[in-house]
Design an enzyme around this catalytic site. Sequence first.
Site, PDB file in Angstrom:
ATOM      1  N   GLU A  37      54.908  91.820   2.670  1.00 28.14           N
ATOM      2  CA  GLU A  37      53.375  91.408   1.985  1.00 28.14           C
ATOM      3  C   GLU A  37      52.943  89.805   2.501  1.00 28.14           C
ATOM      4  OE1 GLU A  37      51.478  93.378   0.593  1.00 28.14           O
ATOM      5  OE2 GLU A  37      52.727  95.018   0.222  1.00 28.14           O
ATOM      6  N   CYS A  81      42.365  92.706   2.824  1.00 32.85           N
ATOM      7  CA  CYS A  81      43.316  93.178   3.430  1.00 32.85           C
ATOM      8  C   CYS A  81      42.791  94.065   4.679  1.00 32.85           C
ATOM      9  CB  CYS A  81      44.425  93.905   2.733  1.00 32.85           C
ATOM     10  SG  CYS A  81      43.490  95.304   2.053  1.00 32.85           S
TER      11      CYS A  81
END
Length: 181
Positions: A16, A25
Amino acid sequence: MRHINQAGRDLVKREEALRLQAYLCPAGVPTIGYGHTRGVSLGQTITEAQAEQFLSYDLAVAEAGVERLAPFANDNEFSALVSFAFNLGVSALERSTLMHRFILGDKAGAANCFAAWCHAIDPHTGKMVSLPGLVRRRAEEAALFLTPVHGGGALTTSPQGATPKAVSSETSPPAAVKPLT
């Protein structure tokens, strides 16, 4: 309640990656910290301590879901499944061939299914694309899933014919997709 082991937590944090400023993202979802998406808006900033709090909350949601679906999992299986659910959601895990094979006792078949989950819709083109970061993450999850646990007497395969328990909406992760890095 069971918790992800250190190898699993390290995998989640590594994949992450800590971001203290909100960003989009690859799937176009506002994200911050270690893949946190709930209530995030672009321009938002947080501290490292807040990122750790968000991570603990998000992991607890995934842990609760995996505990309901696979209470028979050993620590490494559990932790790999938590990483998967953290990234894709408990509902995706619950519906997956990966989980169904695991429940039926086909551990190797389940591990092979991790690789199928490395695609995302490119928000710019609307097309499904394979993301190298997800290919790497799924390979790491599969490797952790297959790593034997020594000591503790944990079961290594599920009982034949076990049925996953439903995950309540109270423990379901946010509808937004985790970052696909």
